[in-house]
Design an enzyme around this catalytic site. Sequence first.
Site, PDB file in Angstrom:
ATOM      1  N   ARG A   1      36.210  36.955  30.255  1.00  0.00           N
ATOM      2  CA  ARG A   1      36.905  35.772  30.136  1.00  0.00           C
ATOM      3  C   ARG A   1      37.827  35.767  29.012  1.00  0.00           C
ATOM      4  O   ARG A   1      37.655  35.970  28.132  1.00  0.00           O
ATOM      5  CB  ARG A   1      36.208  34.408  29.902  1.00  0.00           C
TER       6      ARG A   1
ATOM      7  N   ARG B   1      40.250  32.303  36.015  1.00  0.00           N
ATOM      8  CA  ARG B   1      39.236  33.029  35.113  1.00  0.00           C
ATOM      9  C   ARG B   1      38.349  34.041  35.495  1.00  0.00           C
ATOM     10  O   ARG B   1      37.871  33.865  36.732  1.00  0.00           O
ATOM     11  CB  ARG B   1      38.425  31.983  34.299  1.00  0.00           C
TER      12      ARG B   1
END
Length: 164
Positions: free
Chosen positions: A82, A91
Site C-alpha cells: 500500500r 489501494r
Amino acid sequence: MTVVYLLLGSNESNRQHNIKQALRLIALKGCEIVNQSGLYETEAWGLKEQQPFLNQAIAVRTALPPLQLLGTLKSIEKEVGRVETIKWGPRVSDIDILFYGSSVINEPALTVPHPFLHQRRFTLAPLSEIAPQLLHPVFNKTVALLLQECEDTSEVKPALNLEL
C-alpha cells in the site's frame, strides 16, 4: 485475548494474492485467525471511478491493545504494497478494524466500531457471513439487522470462482 473483526480489501495488482499475503502477515504478527468469510467482489465506495475490490471479513484473537493493533495493521498494509494516495482511492491493501471485542473507542487515530460500518454493504455482507449475531455496541443491533437496514445499494457479490 480479545476477538477483533477486521475487513481486508484490495483493488490493485493481484487482489487475491494481496489478501492472501495480508492474512499470512496478520497470523504472523500477534493475531490468531479464528474465522474468515469468503471473498466478495465489491463495487468501490466513496470514489466510484475505480476497479472493483475484493473484500474479506475475518475474526482474530489477539492480546494486542487497540492502538498497537492499528499500528501493526498499517505496517502490514505497507508490507503488502500500500502507498497512501487519496481518501477512498485505489489501494493494494486495506485493513480496517471493525470491532474490538465490545469496546467503544474514540481516539484521534482510531474509532471503533468502525464509524462507516453500518453504511457499507461491502463491509456488512462478509461480516454477516461470519458473525450475523454480533451486536454493535453503539446501535445495539446485530450485524444481520444492520445489513438488512443498510441503504447502500452498491453491488456486493460472493467471488465464487476465487479461493485463498
